[in-house]
Design a protein around this motif. Structure first.
Motif, PDB file in Angstrom:
ATOM      1  N   ILE A  42       4.438 -16.502   3.891  1.00 25.25           N
ATOM      2  CA  ILE A  42       4.120 -16.482   2.467  1.00 25.25           C
ATOM      3  C   ILE A  42       2.609 -16.620   2.313  1.00 25.25           C
ATOM      4  O   ILE A  42       2.009 -17.571   2.805  1.00 25.25           O
ATOM      5  N   GLU A  43       2.014 -15.669   1.599  1.00 23.12           N
ATOM      6  CA  GLU A  43       0.555 -15.647   1.454  1.00 23.12           C
ATOM      7  C   GLU A  43       0.149 -15.818  -0.004  1.00 23.12           C
ATOM      8  O   GLU A  43       0.653 -15.130  -0.892  1.00 23.12           O
ATOM      9  N   GLY A  44      -0.778 -16.750  -0.246  1.00 21.02           N
ATOM     10  CA  GLY A  44      -1.340 -16.952  -1.569  1.00 21.02           C
ATOM     11  C   GLY A  44      -2.620 -16.160  -1.741  1.00 21.02           C
ATOM     12  O   GLY A  44      -2.923 -15.259  -0.962  1.00 21.02           O
ATOM     13  N   SER A  45      -3.409 -16.524  -2.738  1.00 21.32           N
ATOM     14  CA  SER A  45      -4.610 -15.759  -3.050  1.00 21.32           C
ATOM     15  C   SER A  45      -5.694 -15.901  -1.992  1.00 21.32           C
ATOM     16  O   SER A  45      -6.555 -15.030  -1.865  1.00 21.32           O
ATOM     17  N   GLU A  46      -5.677 -17.002  -1.216  1.00 20.16           N
ATOM     18  CA  GLU A  46      -6.754 -17.242  -0.258  1.00 20.16           C
ATOM     19  C   GLU A  46      -6.221 -17.620   1.121  1.00 20.16           C
ATOM     20  O   GLU A  46      -6.863 -18.378   1.852  1.00 20.16           O
ATOM     21  N   GLY A  47      -5.072 -17.105   1.481  1.00 16.38           N
ATOM     22  CA  GLY A  47      -4.542 -17.366   2.815  1.00 16.38           C
ATOM     23  C   GLY A  47      -3.094 -17.798   2.804  1.00 16.38           C
ATOM     24  O   GLY A  47      -2.427 -17.795   1.771  1.00 16.38           O
ATOM     25  N   MET A  48      -2.616 -18.176   3.997  1.00 21.97           N
ATOM     26  CA  MET A  48      -1.214 -18.524   4.157  1.00 21.97           C
ATOM     27  C   MET A  48      -0.874 -19.853   3.479  1.00 21.97           C
ATOM     28  O   MET A  48      -1.632 -20.813   3.546  1.00 21.97           O
ATOM     29  N   VAL A  49       0.296 -19.867   2.855  1.00 24.52           N
ATOM     30  CA  VAL A  49       0.786 -21.059   2.164  1.00 24.52           C
ATOM     31  C   VAL A  49       1.973 -21.664   2.894  1.00 24.52           C
ATOM     32  O   VAL A  49       2.139 -22.878   2.948  1.00 24.52           O
TER      33      VAL A  49
END
Length: 269
Positions: A42-49
Protein backbone atom coordinates in the motif's frame (compact mmCIF):
# COMPACT_ATOMS: atom_id res chain seq x y z
CA UNK A 1 13.86 4.00 15.95
CA UNK A 2 12.67 1.81 18.82
CA UNK A 3 9.05 2.70 19.59
CA UNK A 4 8.09 4.09 16.18
CA UNK A 5 5.03 2.89 14.30
CA UNK A 6 6.62 1.74 11.02
CA UNK A 7 3.97 -0.24 9.10
CA UNK A 8 0.23 -0.87 8.95
CA UNK A 9 -1.43 -4.06 7.75
CA UNK A 10 -4.93 -4.76 6.56
CA UNK A 11 -6.05 -8.36 6.96
CA UNK A 12 -8.94 -9.05 4.59
CA UNK A 13 -10.64 -12.06 2.98
CA UNK A 14 -11.26 -10.21 -0.30
CA UNK A 15 -8.19 -8.41 -1.64
CA UNK A 16 -9.80 -7.24 -4.87
CA UNK A 17 -12.76 -5.60 -3.15
CA UNK A 18 -10.56 -4.07 -0.45
CA UNK A 19 -8.19 -2.70 -3.11
CA UNK A 20 -11.04 -0.96 -4.89
CA UNK A 21 -12.56 0.36 -1.66
CA UNK A 22 -9.43 1.92 -0.17
CA UNK A 23 -8.17 3.24 -3.50
CA UNK A 24 -11.41 5.21 -3.80
CA UNK A 25 -11.68 6.23 -0.13
CA UNK A 26 -8.06 7.06 0.79
CA UNK A 27 -6.45 7.39 -2.64
CA UNK A 28 -3.88 4.67 -2.07
CA UNK A 29 -2.05 2.83 -4.82
CA UNK A 30 -2.30 -0.85 -3.90
CA UNK A 31 -0.27 -3.40 -5.82
CA UNK A 32 -1.24 -6.89 -6.91
CA UNK A 33 -1.24 -9.58 -4.23
CA UNK A 34 1.71 -11.91 -4.56
CA UNK A 35 3.01 -14.93 -2.68
CA UNK A 36 1.11 -17.33 -0.47
CA UNK A 37 -0.74 -16.05 1.44
CA UNK A 38 -1.31 -13.09 -0.87
CA UNK A 39 0.34 -9.83 0.16
CA UNK A 40 0.06 -6.45 -1.57
CA UNK A 41 1.89 -3.20 -0.85
CA UNK A 42 0.00 0.00 0.00
CA UNK A 43 1.52 3.29 -1.13
CA UNK A 44 0.63 6.78 0.09
CA UNK A 45 1.57 10.14 -1.35
CA UNK A 46 5.20 9.96 -0.17
CA UNK A 47 6.05 6.27 0.05
CA UNK A 48 4.96 2.95 1.47
CA UNK A 49 2.38 2.91 4.25
CA UNK A 50 1.74 -0.79 4.74
CA UNK A 51 0.50 -4.01 3.25
CA UNK A 52 -2.66 -5.98 2.60
CA UNK A 53 -2.72 -9.61 3.71
CA UNK A 54 -5.32 -11.88 2.12
CA UNK A 55 -6.90 -14.10 4.76
CA UNK A 56 -7.11 -17.68 3.56
CA UNK A 57 -9.93 -20.07 4.44
CA UNK A 58 -7.58 -21.78 6.89
CA UNK A 59 -6.74 -18.49 8.62
CA UNK A 60 -10.43 -17.73 8.95
CA UNK A 61 -11.08 -21.18 10.41
CA UNK A 62 -8.42 -20.50 13.04
CA UNK A 63 -10.07 -17.26 14.11
CA UNK A 64 -8.46 -14.57 11.96
CA UNK A 65 -10.81 -11.71 11.16
CA UNK A 66 -10.68 -8.57 8.98
CA UNK A 67 -8.72 -5.91 10.86
CA UNK A 68 -6.06 -3.23 10.71
CA UNK A 69 -2.91 -3.83 12.79
CA UNK A 70 0.10 -1.60 13.42
CA UNK A 71 3.77 -2.56 13.59
CA UNK A 72 5.99 -1.01 16.28
CA UNK A 73 9.76 -1.00 15.73
CA UNK A 74 11.92 -2.62 18.40
CA UNK A 75 15.69 -2.98 18.62
CA UNK A 76 15.45 -6.73 19.24
CA UNK A 77 12.27 -8.77 18.75
CA UNK A 78 13.20 -11.54 21.20
CA UNK A 79 14.04 -9.08 23.95
CA UNK A 80 10.77 -7.26 23.25
CA UNK A 81 8.77 -10.49 23.53
CA UNK A 82 10.43 -11.31 26.85
CA UNK A 83 9.55 -7.87 28.21
CA UNK A 84 5.99 -7.98 26.84
CA UNK A 85 5.33 -11.33 28.54
CA UNK A 86 6.92 -10.23 31.81
CA UNK A 87 4.64 -7.19 31.86
CA UNK A 88 1.47 -9.23 31.30
CA UNK A 89 1.20 -9.20 27.50
CA UNK A 90 0.82 -12.25 25.26
CA UNK A 91 2.52 -13.55 22.14
CA UNK A 92 -0.05 -14.57 19.51
CA UNK A 93 2.38 -15.37 16.72
CA UNK A 94 6.03 -16.24 17.38
CA UNK A 95 8.93 -14.54 15.67
CA UNK A 96 8.89 -14.83 11.90
CA UNK A 97 11.83 -13.86 9.70
CA UNK A 98 11.40 -12.34 6.24
CA UNK A 99 13.87 -10.44 4.05
CA UNK A 100 12.58 -7.17 5.51
CA UNK A 101 13.25 -8.17 9.13
CA UNK A 102 11.91 -10.15 12.09
CA UNK A 103 8.43 -9.66 13.54
CA UNK A 104 5.89 -11.18 15.93
CA UNK A 105 2.22 -10.60 16.75
CA UNK A 106 1.49 -9.71 20.37
CA UNK A 107 -1.23 -8.33 22.61
CA UNK A 108 -0.99 -5.96 25.54
CA UNK A 109 -2.32 -7.06 28.97
CA UNK A 110 -5.80 -5.76 28.16
CA UNK A 111 -5.93 -7.61 24.83
CA UNK A 112 -5.18 -4.98 22.14
CA UNK A 113 -3.25 -6.70 19.33
CA UNK A 114 -0.29 -5.30 17.39
CA UNK A 115 3.03 -6.39 15.88
CA UNK A 116 6.59 -5.74 17.00
CA UNK A 117 9.31 -5.74 14.35
CA UNK A 118 13.04 -5.35 14.01
CA UNK A 119 13.27 -4.08 10.42
CA UNK A 120 16.12 -4.87 8.06
CA UNK A 121 16.56 -1.97 5.63
CA UNK A 122 17.79 -2.70 2.10
CA UNK A 123 21.56 -2.35 1.51
CA UNK A 124 22.52 1.29 1.19
CA UNK A 125 19.33 2.47 2.92
CA UNK A 126 20.26 1.70 6.51
CA UNK A 127 19.44 5.26 7.65
CA UNK A 128 16.15 5.51 5.77
CA UNK A 129 13.17 5.89 8.09
CA UNK A 130 9.63 4.68 7.61
CA UNK A 131 7.07 7.33 6.64
CA UNK A 132 4.10 5.01 7.28
CA UNK A 133 3.33 7.16 10.33
CA UNK A 134 3.87 10.87 9.77
CA UNK A 135 5.03 12.67 12.92
CA UNK A 136 5.15 16.14 11.49
CA UNK A 137 3.90 16.60 7.94
CA UNK A 138 0.36 16.15 6.69
CA UNK A 139 1.15 13.38 4.23
CA UNK A 140 -1.96 12.23 2.37
CA UNK A 141 -2.54 8.49 2.73
CA UNK A 142 -0.14 8.13 5.65
CA UNK A 143 -1.12 7.47 9.25
CA UNK A 144 -1.58 10.64 11.28
CA UNK A 145 -2.75 9.31 14.66
CA UNK A 146 -2.74 6.05 16.65
CA UNK A 147 -5.51 5.65 19.22
CA UNK A 148 -5.71 2.93 21.85
CA UNK A 149 -9.14 2.18 23.32
CA UNK A 150 -8.65 0.06 26.42
CA UNK A 151 -10.33 -1.28 29.53
CA UNK A 152 -7.53 0.04 31.77
CA UNK A 153 -5.85 3.22 30.49
CA UNK A 154 -3.49 3.59 33.46
CA UNK A 155 -2.18 0.01 33.12
CA UNK A 156 -1.87 0.41 29.34
CA UNK A 157 0.17 3.59 29.75
CA UNK A 158 2.58 1.76 32.08
CA UNK A 159 2.91 -1.18 29.69
CA UNK A 160 3.69 0.90 26.61
CA UNK A 161 5.97 3.25 28.53
CA UNK A 162 8.06 0.38 29.87
CA UNK A 163 8.25 -1.40 26.51
CA UNK A 164 8.62 1.48 24.05
CA UNK A 165 9.44 4.57 26.08
CA UNK A 166 6.19 6.37 25.30
CA UNK A 167 4.93 8.92 27.83
CA UNK A 168 1.70 10.71 28.64
CA UNK A 169 1.81 14.20 27.15
CA UNK A 170 -1.34 15.97 28.30
CA UNK A 171 -5.00 15.03 28.45
CA UNK A 172 -8.46 16.15 27.42
CA UNK A 173 -11.61 15.60 29.46
CA UNK A 174 -14.47 13.77 27.71
CA UNK A 175 -17.05 14.20 30.48
CA UNK A 176 -18.63 10.92 31.61
CA UNK A 177 -16.52 9.01 29.04
CA UNK A 178 -13.32 9.79 30.98
CA UNK A 179 -10.00 11.20 29.85
CA UNK A 180 -8.38 11.26 26.44
CA UNK A 181 -4.67 10.97 27.29
CA UNK A 182 -2.09 11.96 24.70
CA UNK A 183 0.97 9.81 23.93
CA UNK A 184 4.34 11.02 22.71
CA UNK A 185 7.71 9.49 21.89
CA UNK A 186 10.29 11.55 23.86
CA UNK A 187 13.22 10.28 21.78
CA UNK A 188 11.61 11.73 18.67
CA UNK A 189 10.79 14.99 20.40
CA UNK A 190 14.33 15.45 21.67
CA UNK A 191 15.80 14.57 18.28
CA UNK A 192 13.94 17.51 16.79
CA UNK A 193 13.52 15.80 13.43
CA UNK A 194 9.98 14.53 13.90
CA UNK A 195 8.06 17.50 15.28
CA UNK A 196 6.52 17.07 18.71
CA UNK A 197 6.96 13.31 18.77
CA UNK A 198 3.21 12.94 19.31
CA UNK A 199 2.04 9.39 18.54
CA UNK A 200 -1.64 9.42 19.43
CA UNK A 201 -3.72 8.83 22.53
CA UNK A 202 -5.17 6.36 25.03
CA UNK A 203 -8.85 6.40 25.90
CA UNK A 204 -11.32 4.30 27.95
CA UNK A 205 -13.55 1.71 26.32
CA UNK A 206 -16.63 3.21 24.72
CA UNK A 207 -20.09 1.70 25.41
CA UNK A 208 -20.72 -1.21 23.06
CA UNK A 209 -17.09 -1.60 21.98
CA UNK A 210 -16.17 -5.27 21.43
CA UNK A 211 -12.81 -5.07 23.24
CA UNK A 212 -9.52 -3.19 23.60
CA UNK A 213 -8.06 -2.26 20.23
CA UNK A 214 -5.75 0.08 18.37
CA UNK A 215 -7.36 2.38 15.80
CA UNK A 216 -5.12 4.01 13.19
CA UNK A 217 -6.21 7.25 11.50
CA UNK A 218 -5.11 7.69 7.87
CA UNK A 219 -5.03 11.15 6.34
CA UNK A 220 -7.27 12.00 3.39
CA UNK A 221 -7.30 15.16 1.29
CA UNK A 222 -11.04 15.81 1.73
CA UNK A 223 -12.96 14.26 4.62
CA UNK A 224 -16.39 14.79 3.05
CA UNK A 225 -15.30 13.23 -0.25
CA UNK A 226 -13.96 10.28 1.73
CA UNK A 227 -17.29 9.90 3.53
CA UNK A 228 -19.14 9.88 0.23
CA UNK A 229 -16.72 7.29 -1.16
CA UNK A 230 -17.18 5.01 1.87
CA UNK A 231 -20.93 4.97 1.36
CA UNK A 232 -20.70 4.62 -2.42
CA UNK A 233 -18.28 1.69 -2.17
CA UNK A 234 -20.32 -0.37 0.28
CA UNK A 235 -18.68 0.65 3.55
CA UNK A 236 -20.37 2.17 6.58
CA UNK A 237 -19.62 5.33 8.55
CA UNK A 238 -19.72 4.62 12.30
CA UNK A 239 -19.36 8.24 13.41
CA UNK A 240 -18.26 11.60 12.08
CA UNK A 241 -16.92 13.58 10.50
CA UNK A 242 -16.26 15.38 13.79
CA UNK A 243 -14.10 18.48 14.18
CA UNK A 244 -10.98 17.92 16.28
CA UNK A 245 -8.42 20.35 17.77
CA UNK A 246 -6.39 21.95 15.01
CA UNK A 247 -9.26 22.29 12.55
CA UNK A 248 -9.20 18.84 10.94
CA UNK A 249 -12.10 16.37 11.01
CA UNK A 250 -12.00 12.71 12.03
CA UNK A 251 -14.26 9.82 11.10
CA UNK A 252 -14.57 6.11 11.92
CA UNK A 253 -15.94 3.49 9.55
CA UNK A 254 -16.05 -0.15 8.64
CA UNK A 255 -15.07 -1.47 5.21
CA UNK A 256 -17.23 -3.93 3.21
CA UNK A 257 -15.27 -6.91 4.59
CA UNK A 258 -15.72 -5.83 8.22
CA UNK A 259 -12.42 -4.15 9.11
CA UNK A 260 -12.80 -1.02 11.25
CA UNK A 261 -10.70 1.95 10.15
CA UNK A 262 -10.40 5.68 10.81
CA UNK A 263 -9.67 8.76 8.74
CA UNK A 264 -8.62 12.34 9.40
CA UNK A 265 -8.55 15.26 7.01
CA UNK A 266 -9.61 18.75 6.12
CA UNK A 267 -13.08 19.87 5.13
CA UNK A 268 -12.86 21.49 1.70
CA UNK A 269 -16.43 22.74 1.39
Amino acid sequence: MHGDFIWYELMTPDANSARTFYSKVVGWTIGASGGEPGYAMIEGSEGMVGGMLTLSAEMLRHGARPAWLGYVAVDDVEQALTSIKQLGGKVWMPTTEIPQGRFAMVADPQGAVFYVMTPKPPPGQEDKESLAFSYERKRIGHCAWNELMTSDPAAALRFYSQNFGWVKDGEMEMGPLGKYEFLSHPSRRSAGTMGSGMIGAVMPMMPGAPGPTWLHYFRVADIDAAKAAIEAQGGRVLNGPNEIPGGDFSMNGVDPQGAVFALVGARKG
